[in-house]
Structure formats: C-alpha cells, structure tokens
Design an enzyme around this catalytic site. Structure first.
Site, PDB file in Angstrom:
ATOM      1  N   THR A 296      47.976  47.741  45.988  1.00  0.00           N
ATOM      2  CA  THR A 296      48.882  46.679  46.407  1.00  0.00           C
ATOM      3  C   THR A 296      50.252  47.238  46.760  1.00  0.00           C
ATOM      4  O   THR A 296      50.874  46.807  47.732  1.00  0.00           O
ATOM      5  CB  THR A 296      49.001  45.619  45.302  1.00  0.00           C
ATOM      6  OG1 THR A 296      47.728  45.013  45.094  1.00  0.00           O
ATOM      7  CG2 THR A 296      49.995  44.549  45.689  1.00  0.00           C
TER       8      THR A 296
ATOM      9  N   SER B 288      52.430  53.352  44.082  1.00  0.00           N
ATOM     10  CA  SER B 288      51.310  54.263  44.321  1.00  0.00           C
ATOM     11  C   SER B 288      49.948  53.587  44.261  1.00  0.00           C
ATOM     12  O   SER B 288      48.943  54.181  44.641  1.00  0.00           O
ATOM     13  CB  SER B 288      51.344  55.425  43.320  1.00  0.00           C
ATOM     14  OG  SER B 288      51.255  54.946  41.983  1.00  0.00           O
ATOM     15  N   GLY B 289      49.887  52.340  43.802  1.00  0.00           N
ATOM     16  CA  GLY B 289      48.621  51.622  43.738  1.00  0.00           C
ATOM     17  C   GLY B 289      48.248  51.002  45.073  1.00  0.00           C
ATOM     18  O   GLY B 289      48.979  51.107  46.067  1.00  0.00           O
TER      19      GLY B 289
ATOM     20  N   CYS C  79      44.817  36.369  43.750  1.00  0.00           N
ATOM     21  CA  CYS C  79      44.019  36.305  44.981  1.00  0.00           C
ATOM     22  C   CYS C  79      42.923  35.249  44.893  1.00  0.00           C
ATOM     23  O   CYS C  79      42.703  34.495  45.852  1.00  0.00           O
ATOM     24  CB  CYS C  79      43.442  37.672  45.324  1.00  0.00           C
ATOM     25  SG  CYS C  79      42.382  38.396  44.044  1.00  0.00           S
TER      26      CYS C  79
END
Length: 345
Positions: free
Chosen positions: A14, A11-12, A146
């Site tokens: 990413t 649900s996030g 990242c």
C-alpha cells in the site's frame, strides 16, 4: 498550489501505491518516505516501478514537516504515533483501521481497544462517495477497509433510494487477492500455499463488518474468501427486499447515486465478456464497478461490486480523500484507467 506530502510505512504494498500516486500527482510534491527496515535504500529497491526516483527511505523517527502525511502502517501504530504525525503535518491520512470507527466501545468489540479514543470523533471516513461533505477541510482522515468499501459501494444506493430499510436479510460474500495480506505475508501467503486457492479465511466475524454496520446501519452475514489473484476485492451481496423491486427501480437508484461520481461505473448485464463487475477490469485504478441482477423467483436481488483493494480500497481512496480535504480537483493524480488485456490482477 503545490502541497508537500510524506508516506510513513512506504516499503509495503500500500505504501508503494501511495508513492506511485504521489510521484505522478500534479498538486503534490513527494518529500519523504519512511521505512524502518529499508532505511537509506531508494524507494525503487522495494518498488521496481519507481526506480526512476532518487528518493530514499528515511527513519520514521525523523519526520519532516509536510502538508499531508499518509500513514501506511500496521494496525496500532498510528494511534500510538498520532501526536508525532499531527505535529509533522496539518493533514493526516491513516490507511490502517486505527481511526475508522466512531467509538471506543466499537474498538473494544472488534479490535483490542483504543489508546486515543478522544480522537475518534475528530476523524473522518475517507470514502468520498459516502462522506464527501465532511471530508472538506478535514485534518484527520481514516481510509476505509477494502472489503467494507466494496460492500458499502454496492449497497449504498439501495438505502438512499429506500429500496431497503435495514431489516432485510443481507448475505455478503467477498473474494480478495493476496495483496490484502501485505508485503510481510506469512505461511498462508506464500506462493505454494496461496496459488490456486478459494479459501474461506474469515467465515464470520470479519472486522470490516463494523464499518458496514456503522455507515449503513445494518447487520450483514459476511464471509471473506482468499482467491488466486493478487489485486482485487469482489463483493457479491445477496439481498432479499421486503418490497417488489423492478429493474427500473434499480437503475434509478444506482444512477441517482453514482451518475456524478467520477470513480464509480455501473456494469449491469450488458453485452460483451465483462457483463458484471470484475476486479480484473479495475486493476491498478481508483475505479469501482457496481452492478446488479434480479432473481424474482426467489425474491432475491444480487448486487456486485469490484475494486482494486490497494487502490479504491486503500491508497487511491486515501489520495481521493486528500484531494477533497484540500480542495484539489478530485480526479487529480487518479486518472489512470487501467490496462486491457492483462494477466491475473
């Protein structure tokens, strides 16, 4: 051959990118997505670009057996749940920091220790440009951070071509978008507080330094700024080589390292508006742009790299690594080239 896949923590932001990529992947069948907070809701409830799907979030306690499990959970969850993940899937790709580093001592220094240190030596770092051979057949894969990914891609050719030895001074400034903070956010991530900022949020001691040290064998002076964009990580690396370096040396180093890489493009002072790497150019894609410029008067080399933090810096890198691990065409499911023009990424 089609491989079944699940996303834990779907649900996030990413998790949503993983679902988007797997939904359109020619070799994966998306079998399950879990979310504790969104259980029984469709994935389109959290990700409006996926409203066409009937798939509903299920409980993370009810994992289905699949070929590949992608874990998009906060730091600390995967190391606690790794037995359940590995029981459910032959290949586990973790997008948190739980298995990126090689030793328990590193986790003691940079995080809050590690509860499953014996598994660290079994994990493979997910950046194919750095670790392709070891990813083939890997069953525990750790997607890189990242900011570390952007920095490593920018600097790697200089070490591979022996332009740098590791003793030079290197100063790295990274600017990142708000999505790096995740869907949960916090006070600093709310629109009134985040909009318009150029905010140093990790002037020193950012945890991604550990990955740079581990894979390039160097110490860097590393600072991260939060800026007014949603997607993106832009690294500017100020390097002071001990030897004289020419433009020809640099083109040779970067072309030699990346000419056969499907997701890395050299952008170094050409014509047009986009003369150097920019996150806006790669938003939504698994591409990385890398470039450089010489400052001979100050004996300085400036290296630029730009990625989408949620794609090349997370979900795209994870799918790319899974492709390599399973022997799938590397570019499968990752062909999207982005949009132009676009608004703020």
């Amino acid at each position: 051959m089609t491989y079944t896949a699940s996303v834990v923590g779907g649900s996030g932001f990413t998790g949503g990118e993983l679902l988007r990529l797997l939904d359109g992947h020619p070799e994966f069948e998306l079998a399950q997505a879990t979310s504790r907070s969104k259980e029984n809701k469709t994935i389109g409830h959290s990700h409006p670009n996926l409203r066409h799907s009937d798939l509903r979030f299920s409980s993370p306690e009810d994992l289905e057996s699949v070929d590949v499990l992608f874990a998009a959970t906060p730091h600390g969850v995967s190391m606690e749940q790794i037995d359940a993940f590995q029981e459910a899937a032959g290949t586990v790709v973790d997008l948190s920091a739980d298995f990126r580093l090689e030793s328990e001592a590193q986790y003691d220094e940079w995080y809050d220790g590690h509860t499953r240190p014996k598994l660290l030596e079994q994990s493979e770092y997910a950046l194919p440009e750095l670790n392709r051979d070891n990813l083939e057949g890997a069953d525990l894969i750790a997607s890189g951070g990242c900011n570390a990914t952007a920095t490593i891609l920018g600097l790697l050719p200089l070490f591979e071509a022996d332009i740098l030895s590791g003793d030079e001074q290197i100063v790295v400034d990274v600017k990142v978008g708000s999505s790096e903070g995740g869907a949960g956010g916090g006070e600093a991530s709310s629109h009134p507080e985040r909009s318009g900022v150029v905010r140093p949020y990790a002037p020193t001691g950012h945890r991604h330094e550990a990955e740079i040290q581990q894979f390039l064998g160097i110490d860097v002076s590393f600072t991260v700024h939060a800026v007014d964009m949603i997607r993106g990580a832009s690294a500017t690396c100020h390097v002071f080589p001990e030897q004289r370096v020419s433009k020809g040396d640099l083109w040779g180093a970067y072309r030699g390292e990346y000419e056969d890489e499907p997701f890395v493009e050299l952008v170094a002072g050409g014509g047009g508006v986009y003369r150097y790497p920019e996150p806006k150019s790669v938003a939504g894609t698994n591409r990385a742009e890398v470039g450089f410029e010489l400052d001979p008067g100050n004996k300085r080399l400036v290296v630029f790299s730009a990625i989408d933090n949620m794609m090349k810096g997370s979900a795209g890198q994870a799918v790319h690594a899974a492709n390599v691990a399973l022997g799938i065409e590397e570019t499968a499911g990752l062909e999207f080239q982005g949009l132009h023009p676009v608004g703020a990424p």
